[in-house]
Design a protein around this motif. Sequence first.
Motif, PDB file in Angstrom:
ATOM      1  N   ARG A  91      49.351  44.667  34.325  1.00 25.68           N
ATOM      2  CA  ARG A  91      48.746  43.425  33.829  1.00 25.68           C
ATOM      3  C   ARG A  91      48.459  43.623  32.349  1.00 25.68           C
ATOM      4  O   ARG A  91      48.247  44.772  31.911  1.00 25.68           O
ATOM      5  N   GLN A 102      38.018  51.826  47.127  1.00 24.35           N
ATOM      6  CA  GLN A 102      37.388  51.876  45.810  1.00 24.35           C
ATOM      7  C   GLN A 102      37.393  50.537  45.117  1.00 24.35           C
ATOM      8  O   GLN A 102      37.054  50.431  43.967  1.00 24.35           O
ATOM      9  N   VAL A 149      48.206  49.524  38.740  1.00 22.33           N
ATOM     10  CA  VAL A 149      47.122  50.095  37.965  1.00 22.33           C
ATOM     11  C   VAL A 149      45.816  49.454  38.404  1.00 22.33           C
ATOM     12  O   VAL A 149      45.819  48.341  38.960  1.00 22.33           O
ATOM     13  N   LYS A 150      44.747  50.144  38.117  1.00 27.02           N
ATOM     14  CA  LYS A 150      43.428  49.607  38.443  1.00 27.02           C
ATOM     15  C   LYS A 150      43.261  48.227  37.782  1.00 27.02           C
ATOM     16  O   LYS A 150      43.613  48.061  36.598  1.00 27.02           O
ATOM     17  N   LYS A 151      42.793  47.288  38.568  1.00 27.25           N
ATOM     18  CA  LYS A 151      42.569  45.889  38.160  1.00 27.25           C
ATOM     19  C   LYS A 151      43.866  45.137  37.821  1.00 27.25           C
ATOM     20  O   LYS A 151      43.846  44.095  37.167  1.00 27.25           O
ATOM     21  N   PHE A 191      49.144  41.024  50.678  1.00 24.50           N
ATOM     22  CA  PHE A 191      50.315  40.156  50.871  1.00 24.50           C
ATOM     23  C   PHE A 191      51.386  40.904  51.668  1.00 24.50           C
ATOM     24  O   PHE A 191      52.047  40.337  52.531  1.00 24.50           O
ATOM     25  N   PHE A 238      42.898  31.293  42.656  1.00 24.25           N
ATOM     26  CA  PHE A 238      43.940  32.280  42.938  1.00 24.25           C
ATOM     27  C   PHE A 238      44.729  31.880  44.175  1.00 24.25           C
ATOM     28  O   PHE A 238      44.223  31.119  45.021  1.00 24.25           O
ATOM     29  N   SER A 249      34.826  40.368  44.822  1.00 25.23           N
ATOM     30  CA  SER A 249      35.050  41.325  43.737  1.00 25.23           C
ATOM     31  C   SER A 249      36.406  41.115  43.066  1.00 25.23           C
ATOM     32  O   SER A 249      36.737  41.801  42.101  1.00 25.23           O
ATOM     33  N   LYS A 307      47.559  52.230  49.016  1.00 20.27           N
ATOM     34  CA  LYS A 307      47.384  51.950  47.586  1.00 20.27           C
ATOM     35  C   LYS A 307      46.157  52.681  47.067  1.00 20.27           C
ATOM     36  O   LYS A 307      45.094  52.683  47.706  1.00 20.27           O
ATOM     37  N   LYS A 332      34.494  54.661  40.464  1.00 21.71           N
ATOM     38  CA  LYS A 332      35.805  54.682  39.830  1.00 21.71           C
ATOM     39  C   LYS A 332      35.691  55.180  38.403  1.00 21.71           C
ATOM     40  O   LYS A 332      36.529  55.912  37.947  1.00 21.71           O
ATOM     41  N   ARG A 366      45.185  45.076  45.127  1.00 24.47           N
ATOM     42  CA  ARG A 366      44.670  44.649  46.434  1.00 24.47           C
ATOM     43  C   ARG A 366      45.430  43.423  46.928  1.00 24.47           C
ATOM     44  O   ARG A 366      45.814  43.344  48.088  1.00 24.47           O
ATOM     45  N   ALA A 367      45.665  42.500  46.010  1.00 22.15           N
ATOM     46  CA  ALA A 367      46.399  41.289  46.393  1.00 22.15           C
ATOM     47  C   ALA A 367      47.778  41.674  46.904  1.00 22.15           C
ATOM     48  O   ALA A 367      48.205  41.212  47.967  1.00 22.15           O
ATOM     49  N   GLY A 402      38.776  38.405  41.166  1.00 19.84           N
ATOM     50  CA  GLY A 402      38.771  37.096  40.522  1.00 19.84           C
ATOM     51  C   GLY A 402      37.401  36.708  40.020  1.00 19.84           C
ATOM     52  O   GLY A 402      37.056  35.533  39.980  1.00 19.84           O
TER      53      GLY A 402
HETATM   54  N1  PPS Z   1      45.429  36.406  44.956  1.00 19.16           N
HETATM   55  C1  PPS Z   1      44.505  37.000  44.217  1.00 19.16           C
HETATM   56  N2  PPS Z   1      43.212  36.831  44.501  1.00 19.16           N
HETATM   57  C2  PPS Z   1      42.278  37.458  43.758  1.00 19.16           C
HETATM   58  N3  PPS Z   1      42.558  38.264  42.726  1.00 19.16           N
HETATM   59  C3  PPS Z   1      43.837  38.452  42.414  1.00 19.16           C
HETATM   60  C4  PPS Z   1      44.853  37.839  43.149  1.00 19.16           C
HETATM   61  N4  PPS Z   1      46.023  38.204  42.615  1.00 19.16           N
HETATM   62  C5  PPS Z   1      45.743  39.004  41.589  1.00 19.16           C
HETATM   63  N5  PPS Z   1      44.432  39.162  41.470  1.00 19.16           N
HETATM   64  C6  PPS Z   1      43.799  39.958  40.420  1.00 19.16           C
HETATM   65  O1  PPS Z   1      43.510  41.222  40.974  1.00 19.16           O
HETATM   66  C7  PPS Z   1      42.540  41.792  40.135  1.00 19.16           C
HETATM   67  C8  PPS Z   1      41.933  42.974  40.811  1.00 19.16           C
HETATM   68  O2  PPS Z   1      42.907  43.970  40.788  1.00 19.16           O
HETATM   69  P1  PPS Z   1      42.949  45.141  41.843  1.00 19.16           P
HETATM   70  O3  PPS Z   1      42.978  44.590  43.198  1.00 19.16           O
HETATM   71  O4  PPS Z   1      44.069  46.029  41.477  1.00 19.16           O
HETATM   72  O5  PPS Z   1      41.559  45.835  41.561  1.00 19.16           O
HETATM   73  S1  PPS Z   1      41.141  47.314  42.004  1.00 19.16           S
HETATM   74  O6  PPS Z   1      41.723  48.241  41.039  1.00 19.16           O
HETATM   75  O7  PPS Z   1      41.590  47.523  43.355  1.00 19.16           O
HETATM   76  O8  PPS Z   1      39.674  47.281  41.883  1.00 19.16           O
HETATM   77  C9  PPS Z   1      41.598  40.651  39.868  1.00 19.16           C
HETATM   78  O9  PPS Z   1      41.016  40.867  38.622  1.00 19.16           O
HETATM   79  P2  PPS Z   1      39.766  40.019  38.093  1.00 19.16           P
HETATM   80  O10 PPS Z   1      40.264  38.615  37.939  1.00 19.16           O
HETATM   81  O11 PPS Z   1      39.388  40.597  36.809  1.00 19.16           O
HETATM   82  O12 PPS Z   1      38.711  40.147  39.125  1.00 19.16           O
HETATM   83  C10 PPS Z   1      42.486  39.419  39.900  1.00 19.16           C
HETATM   84  O13 PPS Z   1      42.718  38.863  38.661  1.00 19.16           O
END
Ligand code: PPS
Length: 457
Positions: free
Chosen positions: A295, A144, A212-214, A223, A401, A419, A267, A151, A218-219, A421
């Motif tokens: 966050r 997702q 939490v979402k966003k 990792f 990042f 998607s 996750k 979502k 994923r990071a 950053g």
């Molecule tokens: N290493 C690295 N690279 C890229 N992005 C990073 C990283 N670490 C943390 N983030 C921050 O992760 C945000 C996306 O969060 P999620 O992965 O939880 O999003 S989701 O809920 O799965 O859609 C994403 O949010 P946005 O910056 O708003 O795109 C990033 O700020």
Amino acid sequence: MAKKLLTRIQLMAMLLRAPEKSSRRDTFHPDELTHHLKSSPSEATRMYCIFSDPVQHWDNAPYSPVRQLLQRPSGQLEKSGVFTLTRHRLRLMGCSKWRAAFNFGHLRVQSKLSVFFTMIILFSYLFYCLNGYCDSLPRPVFDQQTNVQHKIYFHDGQEASPEQRGAHSASPASFVREQLLDLSNSKVPSNNISIANNFGSKKFPQAIIIGVKKGGTRALLEFLRIHPEVRAVGAEPHFFDRFYDKGLEWYRNLMPRTLEGQITMEKTPSYFITKEAPRRVFSMSSHTKLIVVVRDPVTRAVSDYTQTLSKSPGLPSFQNLAFHNSTTGLIDTSWSAVRIGIYSKHLENWLRFFPLSRFLFVSGERLVTDPAGEMGRVQDFLGLKRVVTDKHFYFNQTKGFPCLKKPEGSSRPRCLGKSKGRPHPQIPFEVLLRLRDFYRPFNLKFYQMTGHNFGWD
Ligand SMILES: Nc1ncnc2c1ncn2[C@@H]1O[C@H](COP(=O)(O)OS(=O)(=O)O)[C@@H](OP(=O)(O)O)[C@H]1O
């Protein structure tokens, strides 16, 4: 040479053809048959002859060469016999159906070459698989991470606003298509199908990133996947929110195989805000470790909005969605982008089932500024050796990042997909300020509950 090649092609075409009807028995002569049986063995192919009526064929094959070939060592005629014969000979014997495989011992140079190339292809495929690239075959799991509209609709069990809904193609087919597209775009290595994974067993996850979402989920997962003792589903299973009625076995089947000592993980950030999720996770296992990447709720809301906007450019402005009424400044908590950030409320729901010791709260901000430090805490919490350290990360200036020097299944550095950053749209300062005021009491409560000041205020 050309003729032989043609014969070979004909033979190949013949093997691929649908089963044939036998030719009439009275079309051959014993001498002709004997002649065929003496022909060069190099042309031979191992034929599996399937007779529609073996007894009748046996009775109707009075010529000794045929009889010898048809007779099994036991003297019994079987429905499926194995012979070294050419197609023509089999026809003469009246095979009603047949299958064939190459007799490698008799192949000539050209055939050996084709075998050689086939072997090269096979080895390349094996090599490719062992490197973890061939495990991204379609699976019944859905990611997702960039599926924004989906979502909005499902993440917190709430319906999206009409504008958002309009942009969302809610059909299951399009949903799956979007999910798979997302996986391929983000090049997230998945674990489910791999030759290297055929050992071990599928277990329920011992640890789940529930939110939490966003937040940076994923990071964190990517990792963690560097760790040799962590095996995780690449996509988001959404079992405890959307697919619970599919049953626990369905869920377990989504998991990658793990060996003794390895941890299974998944996750799905929407679990954190799903009312039924705590009870459901608890009934799977009360020992499940729960990781929440949090966050600053204001930035998180903007990030959430940015994602939605990227899929539906016609979306109303952030302030239009955030406020009930822009003059009174009353925050609309029914908007999921706002509601998700009330962490203390959602945590209360989880604490009814799990003690605080079962949770780890990861700072989404620190995951960006100090990924190794935050990963150290995560590994400790999971009872893992600190394998993932600062040597695994480098800061990518273009991306802005931290990225992985060597992600799982790859020898090349990799950042998260487009998607993650994304640049956020400019939101009026006073709007952000109003939102910050709104979150302050909830944040303080959250700090108290977790015993950790995340410094958002
Ligand atoms: N290493 C690295 N690279 C890229 N992005 C990073 C990283 N670490 C943390 N983030 C921050 O992760 C945000 C996306 O969060 P999620 O992965 O939880 O999003 S989701 O809920 O799965 O859609 C994403 O949010 P946005 O910056 O708003 O795109 C990033 O700020």
